[in-house]
Motif scaffolding. Sequence first.
Motif, PDB file in Angstrom:
ATOM      1  N   ASP A  11      35.258  36.367  31.420  1.00 37.39           N
ATOM      2  CA  ASP A  11      34.055  36.370  31.484  1.00 37.39           C
ATOM      3  C   ASP A  11      32.743  37.110  30.211  1.00 37.39           C
ATOM      4  O   ASP A  11      32.318  37.254  30.374  1.00 37.39           O
ATOM      5  CB  ASP A  11      33.754  38.050  31.416  1.00 37.39           C
TER       6      ASP A  11
ATOM      7  N   GLY B  96      30.740  39.594  30.969  1.00 37.53           N
ATOM      8  CA  GLY B  96      31.178  40.276  32.121  1.00 37.53           C
ATOM      9  C   GLY B  96      30.175  40.003  33.338  1.00 37.53           C
ATOM     10  O   GLY B  96      30.618  40.141  33.927  1.00 37.53           O
TER      11      GLY B  96
ATOM     12  N   GLN C  58      31.538  35.615  35.508  1.00 37.97           N
ATOM     13  CA  GLN C  58      32.982  35.180  35.174  1.00 37.97           C
ATOM     14  C   GLN C  58      33.682  33.049  34.994  1.00 37.97           C
ATOM     15  O   GLN C  58      33.307  32.877  36.714  1.00 37.97           O
ATOM     16  CB  GLN C  58      33.548  35.742  36.610  1.00 37.97           C
TER      17      GLN C  58
ATOM     18  N   ASN D  69      31.401  34.755  43.754  1.00 42.28           N
ATOM     19  CA  ASN D  69      30.178  33.421  42.480  1.00 42.28           C
ATOM     20  C   ASN D  69      30.113  32.271  42.493  1.00 42.28           C
ATOM     21  O   ASN D  69      28.575  32.198  42.349  1.00 42.28           O
ATOM     22  CB  ASN D  69      31.675  33.341  41.249  1.00 42.28           C
TER      23      ASN D  69
END
Length: 323
Positions: free
Chosen positions: A110, A207, A210, A285
């Motif tokens: 991250d 963060g 990812q 994601n």
Amino acid sequence: MAALLCFFALGAASWLFTQHNWRANFHIPEVRIGVSLTPLASPFLIAEHLGLFEKHGLKVSLFPCASSMACTQLMLSRDVEYATASDSVVMFQSFEQSGLALLVSFVESDNDLKLLALSPSNISEVSQLEGKRVGVVKGSASEFYFDSVLIANNHKSLDVEKVYFQPHELVPALLSFRVDAISAWEPMGYKADLQSTSTVKNLGTLGIYQHSFNLLSTTPYLEFAGQEPVYLLKALDEAVEWINTYPDEASRVIAKRLNIPLNQVKWSWEDYVFRLSLGNSLLSNLQLQARWAQAEGLVGGAQPDFRRLLFTQPYQQIVALRD
């Protein structure tokens, strides 16, 4: 007579042993894998170093690539059977290729993407990029990360000029002040810090993205590959366990294998989470990046069903063996 019988018995045993070895060697699957020349690909390099592929009955050749995209192109042109690829490459290729198969993610970070500026620019926070020039790599994790940072800081409508570069051009552009900041992945942060006479500031947000590296193949190939992908994941699983057990030794092996300074490996080493995974976080994601790419006009057509991209059976077998 007894001596003659013993001679023939020994000769037969020797022949059988030779035939057994010949057959064993003949049937060892030869597997070609396109591997990016980055510490993110450490599980493959460590598996090769420790002989783990051979342990699981595989004859593996690692084909070095300069980037995830280059590895993926090698696979699509059938020069290799597997490729390491970042999540952004997986997402973009999923819009263009219907036969992709993602077997597993093997590392996450991250903090691999950063938004970098130099101290003489007097930019210490994202809002100060108003009216500035930011270097990015078009249609990549670099651009996605920069847009995500703007959104996370409530500056989506900030008046910023994106300047598009090739990856190798980003750091020189920053150091020569052709741009005020760059959105870059490692090792560009390390190189900027090493080469700059000024302090390099990270304006990014930890963060929010990812970054992952994944193992890709194609469905037509895997349909006839039998247990090969399972053996491959077994070797990677053991390599990951070794990396996590001996992180210092692993980093030294990787530095030597990639012929880069140990300090460069150590720069990001603690940010990497080496583990085999295949789940909802990866899907989320990919879906998020796909929506961004569609909104930016970088892809056409409907968003792929990323669940169908996952080739889950080998990973499920690995998980079952752990229990």
